[in-house]
Design an enzyme around this catalytic site. Structure first.
Site, PDB file in Angstrom:
ATOM      1  N   ASP A 222      -6.313   8.949  10.066  1.00  0.00           N
ATOM      2  CA  ASP A 222      -4.777   8.608  10.516  1.00  0.00           C
ATOM      3  C   ASP A 222      -4.597   9.132  11.887  1.00  0.00           C
ATOM      4  O   ASP A 222      -4.869  10.271  12.006  1.00  0.00           O
ATOM      5  CB  ASP A 222      -4.118   8.967   9.601  1.00  0.00           C
ATOM      6  CG  ASP A 222      -4.001   8.122   8.205  1.00  0.00           C
ATOM      7  OD1 ASP A 222      -3.880   6.933   8.345  1.00  0.00           O
ATOM      8  OD2 ASP A 222      -4.458   8.658   7.171  1.00  0.00           O
TER       9      ASP A 222
ATOM     10  N   TYR B  75     -11.460  -4.468   3.078  1.00  0.00           N
ATOM     11  CA  TYR B  75     -10.530  -3.728   4.320  1.00  0.00           C
ATOM     12  C   TYR B  75     -11.229  -4.032   5.434  1.00  0.00           C
ATOM     13  O   TYR B  75     -12.386  -3.345   5.743  1.00  0.00           O
ATOM     14  CB  TYR B  75     -10.194  -2.645   3.817  1.00  0.00           C
ATOM     15  CG  TYR B  75      -8.916  -1.999   4.553  1.00  0.00           C
ATOM     16  CD1 TYR B  75      -8.915  -2.145   5.975  1.00  0.00           C
ATOM     17  CD2 TYR B  75      -7.976  -1.453   4.025  1.00  0.00           C
ATOM     18  CE1 TYR B  75      -7.725  -1.732   6.817  1.00  0.00           C
ATOM     19  CE2 TYR B  75      -6.889  -0.880   4.780  1.00  0.00           C
ATOM     20  CZ  TYR B  75      -6.854  -0.848   6.189  1.00  0.00           C
ATOM     21  OH  TYR B  75      -5.748  -0.436   6.827  1.00  0.00           O
TER      22      TYR B  75
ATOM     23  N   GLU C  36       0.847  -1.217  -0.190  1.00  0.00           N
ATOM     24  CA  GLU C  36      -0.047  -0.188   0.018  1.00  0.00           C
ATOM     25  C   GLU C  36       1.032   1.274   0.070  1.00  0.00           C
ATOM     26  O   GLU C  36       1.936   1.243   0.684  1.00  0.00           O
ATOM     27  CB  GLU C  36      -0.760  -0.008   1.273  1.00  0.00           C
ATOM     28  CG  GLU C  36      -2.237   0.752   1.201  1.00  0.00           C
ATOM     29  CD  GLU C  36      -2.968   0.630   2.570  1.00  0.00           C
ATOM     30  OE1 GLU C  36      -3.119   1.685   3.167  1.00  0.00           O
ATOM     31  OE2 GLU C  36      -2.896  -0.197   3.109  1.00  0.00           O
TER      32      GLU C  36
END
Ligand SMILES: Cc1ncc(COP(=O)(O)O)c(C=O)c1O
Lengths: 364, 306
Positions: free
Chosen positions: B106, B218, B95
């Site tokens: 994040d 995911y 990735e």
């Protein structure tokens, strides 16, 4: 259930429920001090040759229009059975308002505030702490409002089950832009009725408000969008998303955004912590694109002058944010853009106490 | 003016529908702008792109647990060597973060990595042009935020990915409801768009996510942002099992997988893991590509032991 869907459902149900409205109206009246007056500025009007009226959100409890939104979202938080509320704040007014509502409703409260803003709005940081809220300084990025929003979103993804994110402006993902405008609509609706009383049934020629995320402007415009009044939003020159931005998608909304050629968000730069934001609520982008409202900039220098002019002529010290709206009225009446004899309603979104120390430093 | 307003939410949190009473910006998306002749070139280049789902499926069906490490594009002058070291240490795909100024999904480590890369001048075209020069033999997946794609133009962005040999993309701030325009451009160019499922994603939505996800699905281990954690979240097992029951596409678990032990644990509920922050912490602290490769090899060994 995804939090925004849950919030939308809760808001739709509440907004259609007379019992919710009567609870909210009672709080707005007995706790926040609504309705706020419209004040005629006699000395300023004489000086400008333009009749200036102020919608006095500065006279509400906690000193700005932000209280209208947090009382609504506070009631929803309780209704959703959540015990914790988080918020972002720039100038600290929305943080103070959220901390106030949290105290009133007995909720735990965390406010995210860019470190730059905790320094220039120290008094509001202290007020939030006195109200029992935890203030978390945000040290990422530009350390201002956009970064406080990022951090509040990061908290929320981890805490959605027991936490409501009390967004302070007409921005972010659906349903926030719509919901916050509805909670601020009271400003414009009161003002229209008050203007009609003052103006023998007529509407003002211009309706002017400052625009950060755009909530005081959206609430004000909501009362006048179907009249013939010209709607004018005043952005900080260094944070003029509509004036200098291009369409982008950030913080869950698609709107004008200050950004570079690749889509990296630029840092806004303004004297006013509440307008120091590179985006703007999507409804303003729409009103601009549709030509229904126009958006103009005011520079830091003009704003400091406007603040002093209003203080000296009317005995009203505005917050730096609405001083932007006054600044445009001064400029546009001097240039003739606002013709002599026009009537102008300006939303005085907040009082200047929070900025006194910063302004003292700037005027030295 | 007629355009449906877009309000993008965080995956798993915001389910965004049309905005009642609030319209979006008029006429801003012009698909195709700047992409003239793009498809032809994209198809020519497509021969060199290692496809994502096909490769991962083949590896999984061969009995292997999948390992997908992450590197922030443009983070230092060695980042391409870091990528190569990851591959030679047993990564099944890599990735590549295309850094964004406001990475709301994040935690502190990837925030710092993104900011550092941006300060070093990282841009989407710059990162892609460095990738164009390497061929690593495993699929590459871009991970970024929607505004960069929107600003670049959907078709142009998709085309540029394929041209650089990047097979897939992860856009954590695009919810299912807003995926339409992008996924049309991505499908056309052959970019596989990986969707994220969170522990609170309800069953019906989970099924739809699995159906529309390309490359793999995911599984986000926890409600929260990326970052090292001391243990795999307790919510991971149930999500992994739900995803495995819902799809036969490869299912990879990520967020907070830091150590070889954690990787083995998370991979036991699914087909493999994604490891990002723990590796970027090493890189930010000055680790060499070899050192990061060693760490990936340890993760590989732990997965191979399960
Ligand atoms: C007094 C005052 N006015 C205006 C604003 C800007 O917000 P909005 O544009 O949402 O009204 C703020 C924000 O902090 C404020 O404190």
């Amino acid at each position: 259930m995804p939090a925004c869907n849950q919030l939308e459902a809760a808001f739709r149900a509440a907004w259609a429920d007379p019992a919710f409205h009567s609870r909210l109206d009672a709080l707005l009246r007995d706790y926040a001090g609504r309705p706020t007056p419209v004040t005629e500025c006699l000395r300023l009007s004489e000086r400008l040759g333009v009749r200036v009226l102020l919608k006095r959100e500065d006279l509400t409890h906690t000193g700005s229009h932000k209280i209208n939104n947090v009382l609504g979202q506070g009631l929803l938080t309780v209704g959703m059975g959540k015990g914790r509320i988080i918020a972002e704040t720039g100038a600290g007014q929305h943080g103070v308002a959220t901390a106030t509502a949290a105290a009133l409703f007995g909720l735990d409260c965390v406010v995210y505030m860019g470190e730059v803003d905790t320094e220039r709005q120290e008094l509001n940081v202290f007020r939030m702490r006195l109200l029992g809220a935890e203030v978390r300084p945000v040290r990422s990025g530009s350390r201002t409002l956009k970064d406080a929003v990022n951090e509040a979103l990061r908290d929320w993804v981890a805490s959605v089950e027991d936490t409501h994110y009390c967004l302070g402006s007409v921005m972010g993902p659906h349903p926030y832009p719509w919901m916050v405008r509805e909670f601020q609509r009271v400003v414009g609706e009161e003002a229209r009725a008050q203007c009609r009383l003052l103006l023998d049934g007529a509407d003002p020629d211009y309706v002017v408000a400052c625009v950060g995320g755009g909530s005081n402007a959206a609430g004000t415009f909501a009362g006048f969008v179907d009249t013939r009044a010209a709607l004018v939003g005043v952005e900080a020159a260094g944070g003029a998303a509509i004036g200098r931005g291009v369409p982008g998608v950030v913080h869950g909304m698609k709107s004008y955004l200050l950004q570079d050629e690749y889509g990296q968000v630029s840092e806004a730069r303004s004297i006013s912590a509440g307008l120091d934001y590179p985006g703007v609520g999507p409804e303003h982008s729409y009103l601009a694109a549709a030509g229904r409202a126009s958006y103009v900039p005011a520079s830091d220098g003009e704003v400091l002058v406007a603040l002093q002019v209003l203080a000296e002529t009317e005995g009203i010290i505005p917050a730096l944010e609405p001083a932007h709206a006054i600044a445009w009225v001064l400029r546009a009446s001097a240039s003739g853009e606002i013709p002599n004899g026009s009537t102008v309603l300006v939303t005085m979104s907040g009082r200047g106490d929070k900025d006194a120390e910063q302004v003292m430093g700037l005027l030295g | 003016m007629s355009e449906v307003p877009v309000a993008v939410g965080l995956a798993g949190v915001a389910g965004v529908a049309a905005v009642a009473g609030v319209a979006g910006v008029a006429g801003v998306v012009r698909p195709g702008a700047g992409a003239a002749g793009g498809e032809v070139a994209a198809r020519e280049a497509a021969g060199e792109v290692v496809p994502l789902e096909a490769s991962l499926r083949a590896a999984r069906d061969g009995g292997r647990k999948l390992l997908v490490p992450y590197v922030t594009g443009g983070l230092g002058s060695h980042w391409v060597e870091v990528l190569q070291a990851m591959v030679s240490s047993g990564a099944d795909a890599v990735e590549i973060g295309i850094p964004f100024s406001d990475p709301v999904m994040d935690g502190p480590t990837i925030q710092e990595a993104s900011l550092r890369a941006l300060q070093l001048g990282a841009t989407p075209p710059g990162i892609l042009s460095e990738l164009r020069r390497v061929r690593v033999g495993v699929p590459l997946i871009a991970m970024t935020y929607y505004n960069l794609v929107f600003r670049g133009g959907h078709r142009r962005f998709a085309h540029n990915l394929i041209e650089a040999g990047v097979a897939g993309i992860i856009l954590p701030d695009v919810p299912l409801e807003e995926l339409g325009d992008w996924s049309r451009a991505a499908d056309e160019a052959g970019v596989e768009t990986v969707l994220l499922a969170a522990p609170i994603t309800p069953d019906d939505r989970l099924a739809e996510l699995c159906r529309r996800s390309r490359g793999f699905v995911y599984g986000v281990n926890l409600m929260g942002v990326t970052g090292e954690r001391s243990a795999v979240a307790s919510s991971a097992r149930q999500l992994g099992e739900r995803l495995k029951a819902a799809t036969d596409k490869p299912v990879l678990m990520g967020f907070g997988v830091s150590t070889p032990e954690q990787a083995a644990e998370a991979a036991s509920y699914a087909d493999g893991v994604i490891v990002a922050s723990a590796l970027m912490r090493l890189l930010l602290d000055g680790a060499s590509p070899e050192r990061i490769g060693d760490r990936v090899a340890e993760l590989r060994a732990a997965l191979d032991d399960t």
